[in-house]
Design a protein around this motif. Structure first.
Motif, PDB file in Angstrom:
ATOM      1  N   PHE B  98       0.861  -1.183   0.000  1.00 42.62           N
ATOM      2  CA  PHE B  98       0.000   0.000   0.000  1.00 42.62           C
ATOM      3  C   PHE B  98       0.893   1.228   0.000  1.00 42.62           C
ATOM      4  CE2 PHE B  98      -2.072   3.509   2.129  1.00 42.62           C
ATOM      5  CZ  PHE B  98      -3.298   3.572   1.472  1.00 42.62           C
ATOM      6  N   PHE B 109       1.204  -5.759   2.965  1.00 44.20           N
ATOM      7  CA  PHE B 109       0.066  -6.540   3.443  1.00 44.20           C
ATOM      8  C   PHE B 109       0.040  -7.867   2.712  1.00 44.20           C
ATOM      9  CE2 PHE B 109      -2.979  -6.162  -0.067  1.00 44.20           C
ATOM     10  CZ  PHE B 109      -2.532  -5.034  -0.743  1.00 44.20           C
ATOM     11  N   VAL B 134       0.183  -6.701  -6.148  1.00 45.53           N
ATOM     12  CA  VAL B 134      -0.843  -5.681  -6.261  1.00 45.53           C
ATOM     13  C   VAL B 134      -0.384  -4.450  -5.502  1.00 45.53           C
ATOM     14  CG1 VAL B 134      -3.234  -5.079  -5.732  1.00 45.53           C
ATOM     15  CG2 VAL B 134      -2.660  -7.403  -6.460  1.00 45.53           C
ATOM     16  N   ILE B 135      -0.503  -3.302  -6.152  1.00 41.58           N
ATOM     17  CA  ILE B 135      -0.171  -2.036  -5.514  1.00 41.58           C
ATOM     18  C   ILE B 135      -1.461  -1.267  -5.284  1.00 41.58           C
ATOM     19  CG2 ILE B 135       1.203   0.087  -5.685  1.00 41.58           C
ATOM     20  CD1 ILE B 135       2.877  -2.468  -5.932  1.00 41.58           C
ATOM     21  N   LEU B 136      -1.717  -0.911  -4.059  1.00 41.27           N
ATOM     22  CA  LEU B 136      -2.850  -0.040  -3.757  1.00 41.27           C
ATOM     23  C   LEU B 136      -2.294   1.341  -3.438  1.00 41.27           C
ATOM     24  CD1 LEU B 136      -4.980  -2.369  -1.439  1.00 41.27           C
ATOM     25  CD2 LEU B 136      -5.146  -2.072  -3.915  1.00 41.27           C
ATOM     26  N   GLU B 137      -2.907   2.353  -4.017  1.00 43.21           N
ATOM     27  CA  GLU B 137      -2.464   3.721  -3.748  1.00 43.21           C
ATOM     28  C   GLU B 137      -3.574   4.504  -3.096  1.00 43.21           C
ATOM     29  OE1 GLU B 137       0.518   4.315  -7.585  1.00 43.21           O
ATOM     30  OE2 GLU B 137      -1.467   5.249  -7.539  1.00 43.21           O
ATOM     31  N   GLY B 138      -3.216   5.312  -2.134  1.00 43.22           N
ATOM     32  CA  GLY B 138      -4.230   6.131  -1.476  1.00 43.22           C
ATOM     33  C   GLY B 138      -3.655   6.886  -0.311  1.00 43.22           C
ATOM     34  N   ILE B 139      -4.499   7.098   0.688  1.00 39.92           N
ATOM     35  CA  ILE B 139      -4.103   7.859   1.871  1.00 39.92           C
ATOM     36  C   ILE B 139      -4.141   6.907   3.057  1.00 39.92           C
ATOM     37  CG2 ILE B 139      -4.627   9.868   3.280  1.00 39.92           C
ATOM     38  CD1 ILE B 139      -4.496  10.974   0.636  1.00 39.92           C
ATOM     39  N   CYS B 140      -3.045   6.853   3.778  1.00 37.77           N
ATOM     40  CA  CYS B 140      -2.976   5.909   4.893  1.00 37.77           C
ATOM     41  C   CYS B 140      -3.767   6.422   6.094  1.00 37.77           C
ATOM     42  CB  CYS B 140      -1.526   5.654   5.284  1.00 37.77           C
ATOM     43  SG  CYS B 140      -0.751   7.033   6.139  1.00 37.77           S
TER      44      CYS B 140
END
Lengths: 145, 145
Positions: B98, B109, B134-140
């Motif tokens: 992530f 993860f 798999v790469i998830l991008e966002g705001i932690c």
DNA sequence: CTTTTTGCAAAGCGTTTGCATTGAA
DNA sequence: TTCAATGCAAACGCTTTGCAAAAAG
């Protein structure tokens, strides 16, 4: 890419620039056109070399800054990689990447199953997910031989 | 990480080094131990700072070269990112990432569904795939607040 | 006319290289 | 005793910054 399609995207760029108080300079228009013609994922330096042919007086800084600006306003994206130089992707529509570990080529592919992946609950609950993509790593067709 | 688990991994390192004609210097052992304690994905510079505390005379080059050597023999991996500096991952067991687009944190993860993704036929037929993630991008979580 | 953008130059940061010395096997 | 690894210093590649001049809106 077809000229008509490019024109639509250029109109789009015009709007996004206006929204962000950015001026549409000849350099930016030219760079955007060059990007749309790039099927690879060019670095700033590669884009500089391409740009110089169309616009001999352009400086590297303008190219680099424009690419960063474009990525900030969302008209290009920055490709995930394993070091320098940074590479850009004119394709902001959802897609996935294959990385060749030998020649460093990065190729796009589309895959509906991958697009429809669910975000795991524990992450969904804790974070905000904007984007998801699958990275495949291996040896590309050309390097295999 | 538990000391007993570390010892097993260190034994493993010993074997891999022997296989690759690499010498097991105190610097390398210490760096490997420090890596195993890293839950973030440290850059060479961060590892240098950590290493200096345990081994004051170590040079940045040794740290950087060791990390590159470790990644070459497969005991650490290089994390996909969007520019400098390069970041390393002591976890070579399959996992996903992530990326927080705000603080640049990269967290691991595990997810079985993601592990079991099929490689699309057209890619399977043309290329050799070693790894998929798999790469998830966002705001932690931390940046969300 | 105002504000952004450009091009240039210099600085900055991270990484890599060459080489003499040191140390592991 | 041999060959690889270390530490140092310098070079290198890529990126960023400050600023005066130019150009877009």
């Amino acid at each position: 890419m077809k000229e008509s399609q490019k024109e639509t995207l250029l109109d789009n760029l015009r709007k996004i620039c206006k929204l962000n108080n950015l001026k549409l300079t000849p350099q930016r228009i030219m760079l955007y056109r060059e990007l749309l013609d790039s099927t690879d994922h060019p670095s700033a330096d590669i884009m500089f070399k391409k740009a110089k042919k169309k616009f001999p007086s352009i400086s590297f800084d303008t190219v680099n800054r424009t690419l960063l600006t474009f990525s900030r306003i969302g008209v290009v994206s920055i490709v995930e990689g394993y070091g320098s130089p940074r590479r850009f992707d004119p394709n902001v529509i959802h897609h996935h990447h294959f990385h060749c570990i030998k020649c460093q080529e990065i190729s796009d592919f589309v895959n509906q199953t991958y697009d429809e992946l669910n975000v795991p609950d524990d992450i969904q609950n804790r974070c905000v997910v904007f984007n998801k993509k699958v990275i495949l790593e291996g040896i590309c067709e050309a390097c295999k031989n």
